[in-house]
Motif scaffolding. Structure first.
Motif, short mmCIF file in Angstrom:
data_model
loop_
_atom_site.label_atom_id
_atom_site.label_comp_id
_atom_site.label_asym_id
_atom_site.label_seq_id
_atom_site.Cartn_x
_atom_site.Cartn_y
_atom_site.Cartn_z
N ASN A 350 17.00 -6.51 20.70
CA ASN A 350 16.40 -6.76 22.01
C ASN A 350 15.45 -5.62 22.36
O ASN A 350 15.82 -4.44 22.26
CB ASN A 350 17.49 -6.91 23.06
N VAL A 351 14.24 -5.99 22.75
CA VAL A 351 13.15 -5.03 22.89
C VAL A 351 12.83 -4.79 24.36
O VAL A 351 12.78 -5.73 25.17
CB VAL A 351 11.89 -5.55 22.16
N ILE A 352 12.59 -3.53 24.69
CA ILE A 352 12.04 -3.13 25.98
C ILE A 352 10.92 -2.14 25.69
O ILE A 352 10.97 -1.40 24.70
CB ILE A 352 13.13 -2.51 26.89
N ILE A 353 9.90 -2.12 26.53
CA ILE A 353 8.79 -1.19 26.36
C ILE A 353 9.14 0.11 27.09
O ILE A 353 9.44 0.11 28.28
CB ILE A 353 7.48 -1.77 26.89
N ALA A 354 9.12 1.22 26.35
CA ALA A 354 9.48 2.52 26.91
C ALA A 354 8.40 3.02 27.85
O ALA A 354 7.28 2.50 27.93
CB ALA A 354 9.69 3.53 25.78
#
Length: 672
Positions: A350-354
């Motif tokens: 699962n991806v989130i933009i830092a």
């Protein structure tokens, strides 16, 4: 099959889903230290979690509220937004029914065997073929997403297909030709389905389109491109693919995630059971401890690449266990396997933009006593909606650095007693460190090349002292708060000698949820953590914990598997395999995370007999919820099915003597 399973999960599920992993020798024989050896109280609990006085007051208010009056007024604050419903009562585990709250309706969007293309026949239980299955919706859907277009009336459904159960798909046979035919059908039932959807207006149920523009089946024979540092490695080369770059098929796909750039990720989980396993090296044994003469599904009968005893295919198992990425918008695109993200039994990603623009992917290795990982991309996300930005974003997961988690508790070892009783400070909590396995795209593990770190990631993580966890499954960042939630399903092998503050229950049968706060930003290398839930039924286990919420007011919950969030940041949990002392069918549960209802577990739905709740998707602004119902009726046989979900028609072809099989399905729930 030996009845070694405990609780609702059947030995059939264990056999076909994970190859009876719990019966074999422990794969992780490392002597990584427990919290008893590395406990530290260097930071205070409140500083770590960032809760401050407001969080402490919220928990105190919940604990002090008299029984029966703990629920705040509707719409009162963050925790009470989102989908409203009256929680359902737990459903006994032998009930073959799909249950939703009053005021809601349900029906399947698509079922196993439904054709995606006009030239493909509908499912015929007595006359199924591999060719038909390759054009039909696959078996045992797990990860799903419904990605709506701007109008809200068209969408694409993406779903993976984890495994099959021949015992309820086919009647018994010992004919060699028939067994070969069934192996081919089973192989075609794996992979992905991408399906176009339509509906009359927002908030109403969808129907799927045969011959939709984006319709696609990806199977165990679809060619994938390997990306990243291990692509082309000698460890990935086989007789069929001397380049080590073009991998045929994907298998054992479990959870997943949809990226900010619109592609779908999925994790290849229990891939080892698909091979006649050689297990001749330390790297291979770390994924399956003992060799096997044949695979679970005997695909080697019809395809030589599944015989890893063959010198030409000894590396074939190394080509599975990756994060795969597909583009649901382009049915002609080549799907990819990302070696930079490491190889293990991925639950999903699962991806989130830092904060610095890099893509961060969180990943669990779903086996008892394995690890939690994080991938940090080299490149930064381009938010523009242009072809150039899309091409750039499609490369984000091909380059970057891989980390593994080490948890440290802040309570004395003597206070972690294995029962789930809270330590003196009132929380299981502490600090954590992300330990690099690669930096600048290169190995930082002495004695291991970059390719070895990425192909045998478990060995690399062993070497740096990662913390053994209770089956790390889905792990997702909350888009509202950026906190990260880790579902730990269970671990019956956790002993009194190796309990620690992050895994504090001996023989953990009910599982727990950990809440993590990155202390150096999403791409940082330190975090604080605390246990949000110690799952179970408070009526039979007083050492459950629900973030301080009164136990007598929660819905019993066990074996958390997948998690999701609604539009206001509430946590939703789907379950898999409630123990017999819980005695209920699996379901989907809402858990507020802030305010006086923090920790108030409320059951939204339950799935039919023997089934597992997968997905889920919460579109609360439309009053819609989606789940995948996996392995309903898994304990049955063709002659004596235990479920007839979702059609509940027990006789399909009476003249043949066959009865209808249960059909794993994607289900939509809506208000109305």
């Amino acid at each position: 099959m030996a009845d070694h399973a405990r609780g609702k999960r059947s030995p059939v599920t264990c056999h076909f889903k994970c190859g009876n992993a719990c019966l074999g020798p422990e794969c992780n024989t490392s002597d990584n230290p427990s919290f008893r050896d590395i406990a530290s109280a260097a930071l205070t609990r409140r500083a770590l979690l960032g809760l401050g006085a407001a969080g402490a007051v919220g928990i105190a208010l919940a604990a002090a509220t008299p029984s029966g009056s703990a629920i705040a007024a509707p719409g009162a604050g963050f925790a009470n937004g989102g989908l409203s419903f009256d929680p359902i009562a737990p459903v006994p585990m032998l009930v073959d029914d799909f249950n939703v709250p009053a005021g809601y309706s349900w029906k399947p969007i698509i079922r196993w065997g439904d054709p995606l293309f006009s030239g493909v026949p509908a499912l015929d239980f007595g006359n199924q073929t591999a060719e038909a299955q390759a054009g039909q919706f696959g078996y045992n859907c797990d990860y799903i997403d419904v990605i709506a277009d701007r109008s809200g009336r068209t969408a694409v459904l993406a779903s993976n297909h984890e495994y099959v159960n021949p015992g309820i798909m086919f009647p018994p046979s010992d004919d060699a030709a028939e067994l070969d035919r069934r192996a081919a059908i089973s192989k075609a039932a794996h992979g992905f389905s991408v399906v176009e959807l339509r509906r009359s207006k927002i908030g109403q149920p969808w129907r799927y389109l045969v011959d939709g523009r984006r319709n696609r089946r990806i199977t165990a024979d679809t060619v994938f491109e390997a990306t990243g540092p291990a692509a082309g490695s000698a460890l990935l080369k086989t007789a069929e693919d001397p380049e080590g770059r073009w991998i045929k098929g994907t298998l054992g796909n479990c959870a997943g995630g949809t990226t900010p750039w619109g592609t779908v990720l999925s994790g290849e989980e229990n891939f080892d059971g698909y091979f006649a396993w050689a297990a001749s090296t330390a790297g291979q044994k770390r994924y399956r401890a003992t060799p096997s003469a044949k695979s679970t599904y005997t695909f080697e009968r019809i395809d030589p690449r599944f015989n890893a005893h063959d010198a030409g295919f000894v590396n074939e198992p190394n080509r599975f266990g990756w994060i795969v990425e597909i583009d649901p918008e382009d049915p002609t695109s080549t799907p990819r396997k990302h070696t930079a993200m490491g190889r293990f039994k991925h639950e999903g990603a699962n991806v989130i933009i830092a904060e610095d623009g890099r893509a961060i992917a969180y990943m669990g290795d779903d086996q008892a006593n394995d690890y939690l990982y994080k991938f940090v991309s080299k490149g930064v996300f381009d938010p523009r909606h242009t072809p150039v930005a899309r091409r750039k974003n499609l490369g984000l997961l091909s380059e970057g650095d891989l980390y593994v988690a080490k948890f440290t508790g802040n309570s004395p070892a003597a206070e972690i007693v294995g029962t789930g009783a809270l330590p003196a400070d009132g929380l299981f909590d502490g600090t954590g460190q992300w330990i690099p396995l690669t930096q600048g795209g290169q190995s930082v593990i002495p004695g291991m090349t970059t390719e070895e770190v990425l192909v045998f990631t478990r060995l690399a993580a062993d070497k740096v002292g990662a913390t053994k966890m209770d089956r790390p499954e889905d792990v997702e960042p909350n888009p509202k708060t950026r906190k990260v939630y880790l579902a730990l399903t269970n671990n019956s092998s956790r002993t009194a000698a190796n309990v620690d503050e992050a895994n504090p229950v001996t023989g953990n049968r009910n599982g727990h949820i950990i809440e993590m706060t990155e202390t150096g930003g999403q791409s940082g290398t330190t975090f604080g953590w605390s246990i949000l839930l110690l799952c179970g039924d408070p009526a039979v286990d007083q050492n459950t914990y629900f973030a301080g919420f009164p136990k007598e007011l929660v819905s019993p919950i066990s074996c958390p598997d997948n998690v999701a969030f609604d539009s206001v940041g509430n946590l939703w949990i789907s379950t898999d395999g409630a123990p017999s002392k819980i005695g209920y069918n699996d379901g989907l549960f809402k858990v507020p995370l802030e305010g006086p209802e923090r920790g108030h577990v409320q059951q939204f739905l339950s799935v039919p007999r023997d089934g597992e709740t997968c997905g889920p998707i919460i579109h609360d602004q439309e009053s819609m919820v989606y789940v995948a119902v996996q392995h309903p009726g898994e304990n049955g046989t063709v002659a004596a099915q235990t479920s007839y979900f979702p059609d509940y028609v027990p006789s399909h072809r009476p003249e043949s003597g066959l009865v209808a099989a249960p059909r794993p399905s994607v289900v939509q729930v809506w208000r109305g």
